[in-house]
Design a protein around this motif. Sequence first.
Motif, mmCIF file in Angstrom:
data_model
loop_
_atom_site.group_PDB
_atom_site.id
_atom_site.type_symbol
_atom_site.label_atom_id
_atom_site.label_comp_id
_atom_site.label_asym_id
_atom_site.label_seq_id
_atom_site.Cartn_x
_atom_site.Cartn_y
_atom_site.Cartn_z
ATOM 1 N N ALA A 128 1.440 -0.981 0.105
ATOM 2 C CA ALA A 128 -0.131 -0.077 0.283
ATOM 3 C C ALA A 128 0.926 0.877 -0.247
ATOM 4 O O ALA A 128 0.437 2.411 -0.582
ATOM 5 C CB ALA A 128 -1.038 -0.273 1.538
ATOM 6 N N ALA A 129 2.115 0.950 1.312
ATOM 7 C CA ALA A 129 2.701 1.950 0.660
ATOM 8 C C ALA A 129 3.381 2.337 -1.062
ATOM 9 O O ALA A 129 3.642 3.525 -1.291
ATOM 10 C CB ALA A 129 4.172 2.330 1.981
ATOM 11 N N ALA A 130 4.231 1.754 -1.348
ATOM 12 C CA ALA A 130 4.396 1.220 -2.537
ATOM 13 C C ALA A 130 3.972 2.291 -3.536
ATOM 14 O O ALA A 130 3.992 3.136 -4.182
ATOM 15 C CB ALA A 130 5.099 0.610 -3.313
ATOM 16 N N VAL A 131 2.404 1.700 -3.143
ATOM 17 C CA VAL A 131 0.965 2.497 -4.462
ATOM 18 C C VAL A 131 1.116 3.748 -3.902
ATOM 19 O O VAL A 131 0.847 4.938 -5.202
ATOM 20 C CB VAL A 131 -0.552 1.736 -4.196
ATOM 21 C CG1 VAL A 131 -0.898 2.363 -4.952
ATOM 22 C CG2 VAL A 131 -0.149 -0.230 -4.990
ATOM 23 N N GLU A 132 1.455 4.591 -2.983
ATOM 24 C CA GLU A 132 0.778 5.944 -2.469
ATOM 25 C C GLU A 132 1.926 5.998 -2.535
ATOM 26 O O GLU A 132 1.772 7.652 -3.455
ATOM 27 C CB GLU A 132 0.616 6.043 -0.934
ATOM 28 C CG GLU A 132 -0.061 7.669 -0.790
ATOM 29 C CD GLU A 132 -0.628 8.037 -0.675
ATOM 30 O OE1 GLU A 132 -0.792 9.093 -0.183
ATOM 31 O OE2 GLU A 132 -1.345 6.913 -1.707
ATOM 32 N N LEU A 133 3.100 6.260 -2.329
ATOM 33 C CA LEU A 133 4.466 7.201 -3.190
ATOM 34 C C LEU A 133 4.551 7.183 -4.316
ATOM 35 O O LEU A 133 5.300 8.600 -4.789
ATOM 36 C CB LEU A 133 5.627 6.414 -2.724
ATOM 37 C CG LEU A 133 5.403 6.229 -0.696
ATOM 38 C CD1 LEU A 133 6.302 5.030 -0.335
ATOM 39 C CD2 LEU A 133 6.877 7.477 -0.798
ATOM 40 N N THR A 134 4.502 6.371 -5.498
ATOM 41 C CA THR A 134 4.170 6.569 -6.310
ATOM 42 C C THR A 134 3.183 6.862 -7.436
ATOM 43 O O THR A 134 2.945 6.634 -8.604
ATOM 44 C CB THR A 134 4.951 5.144 -7.227
ATOM 45 O OG1 THR A 134 3.864 4.452 -7.102
ATOM 46 C CG2 THR A 134 5.861 4.708 -6.969
ATOM 47 N N ARG A 135 2.004 7.359 -6.736
ATOM 48 C CA ARG A 135 1.198 7.572 -7.584
ATOM 49 C C ARG A 135 0.731 9.304 -8.547
ATOM 50 O O ARG A 135 0.191 8.401 -8.987
ATOM 51 C CB ARG A 135 -0.051 7.870 -6.311
ATOM 52 C CG ARG A 135 -0.335 9.241 -6.066
ATOM 53 C CD ARG A 135 -0.879 9.105 -5.082
ATOM 54 N NE ARG A 135 -0.491 11.017 -3.562
ATOM 55 C CZ ARG A 135 0.244 11.047 -3.024
ATOM 56 N NH1 ARG A 135 0.703 10.042 -2.318
ATOM 57 N NH2 ARG A 135 0.551 12.190 -2.373
ATOM 58 N N GLU A 136 2.343 9.826 -8.271
ATOM 59 C CA GLU A 136 2.559 10.704 -9.464
ATOM 60 C C GLU A 136 2.984 10.492 -10.426
ATOM 61 O O GLU A 136 2.785 10.490 -11.863
ATOM 62 C CB GLU A 136 2.176 12.212 -8.635
ATOM 63 C CG GLU A 136 1.388 12.458 -7.568
ATOM 64 C CD GLU A 136 1.492 13.831 -7.526
ATOM 65 O OE1 GLU A 136 2.738 14.370 -7.664
ATOM 66 O OE2 GLU A 136 1.453 14.327 -6.551
ATOM 67 N N VAL A 137 4.205 9.751 -10.197
ATOM 68 C CA VAL A 137 5.244 9.032 -11.626
ATOM 69 C C VAL A 137 4.352 8.143 -12.058
ATOM 70 O O VAL A 137 4.827 7.967 -13.190
ATOM 71 C CB VAL A 137 6.412 8.694 -10.826
ATOM 72 C CG1 VAL A 137 7.332 9.963 -9.916
ATOM 73 C CG2 VAL A 137 6.143 7.787 -9.572
ATOM 74 N N ARG A 138 3.743 7.390 -11.901
ATOM 75 C CA ARG A 138 2.770 6.052 -12.457
ATOM 76 C C ARG A 138 1.433 6.872 -13.779
ATOM 77 O O ARG A 138 1.482 6.177 -14.192
ATOM 78 C CB ARG A 138 2.440 5.101 -11.358
ATOM 79 C CG ARG A 138 3.358 4.486 -10.562
ATOM 80 C CD ARG A 138 2.788 3.259 -10.403
ATOM 81 N NE ARG A 138 2.025 3.555 -9.147
ATOM 82 C CZ ARG A 138 0.440 4.048 -8.833
ATOM 83 N NH1 ARG A 138 0.011 3.183 -9.930
ATOM 84 N NH2 ARG A 138 0.086 3.832 -7.645
ATOM 85 N N ALA A 139 1.183 7.648 -12.479
ATOM 86 C CA ALA A 139 -0.169 8.514 -13.497
ATOM 87 C C ALA A 139 0.165 8.897 -14.531
ATOM 88 O O ALA A 139 -0.559 9.182 -15.874
ATOM 89 C CB ALA A 139 -1.004 9.151 -12.500
#
Length: 327
Positions: A315-326
């Motif tokens: 869950a933290a990995a998803v949150e931390l990368t939310r903008e760069v993945r988007a």
Amino acid sequence: MPTSRRTLAIVATVGLVALGGAAAITAVALAGQGATPPGHGTVIVASELSQATDAASRAAAGTPEQAAAEYLSAQPTAFWLTPEAVPPGDVAKTIGQLAAEARAQSARVAVVVYGLPGRDCGGHSAGGLDEDAYADWTREIGAALREAADVSPIVVLEPDSLALAPECGNVEERVRQLRDAAEALRSDDTSIYVDAGHSQWLPVAEIADLVSRVAAGGGIRGFATNVSNYNATADEIAFAHELAGRLDGMHALIDTSRNGAGSDGEWCNPPGALVGEPGGAIGDDVVDTNLWIKPPGESDGECHGGPPAGAWWPAAAVELTREVRAG
């Protein structure tokens, strides 16, 4: 890492960040013989030994958890040598693989040595080796790094240990242990940075005294800041310059792995955090460069719903990368 004081207002440092190339060239020229210090444009190895790589292989295909882990596994990030994950006897194999990967990627090896006796003063990351085992382990690391001299190793030495020492009441012991560790790790081709906490922790005069006492033993190029923390890069650049001004020419590394959203003073799995600038993005006459030192996606501890310190937290990995993945 213990609770930090609330982050101050962000300082404008566009000029410092932009200096990069010329300042780094000057630093290398001044270094003369021995290790080539990190600088603007430095790339460290993105290792298949990372927890992100393992997490990507185990996550369900097509999920945000897999996408986040795959993104993070591709990012150059320091590798943490802990006695729990890389015990005595396994060091040469691990550093040998890191070095082989670094050669293939035209990168450098960067490791964090994290195994002091009484580590983290009994906090979330408690553990470490006893005195004799730690001495043997650091000598083993030093020997393996000397075998990897061609990939110009970078070492961050014992995050939190100095800044925590006054609170833990073990300053003299820590200074001695860190000096001995630096001696075991040092070589002509390795750049060593002792951890100096961050801009919202100890007063500059106090941490400068502690760093200078360790550095008096030799073998240390400088200090690292913001390791496993979230303070804005601008704040850490200003702190590094102030601290270096008291340390007669020492240089700094700054951890930008998770500071993309800045800090509200919370150090343990704060909600809303983002990955920061990629490694090698900055550099000047004091700050050699920034690196991703704390691997994003690994928990700070059992807070805000996290697993134990150092464990992978999807869950933290998803949150931390939310903008760069988007993007």
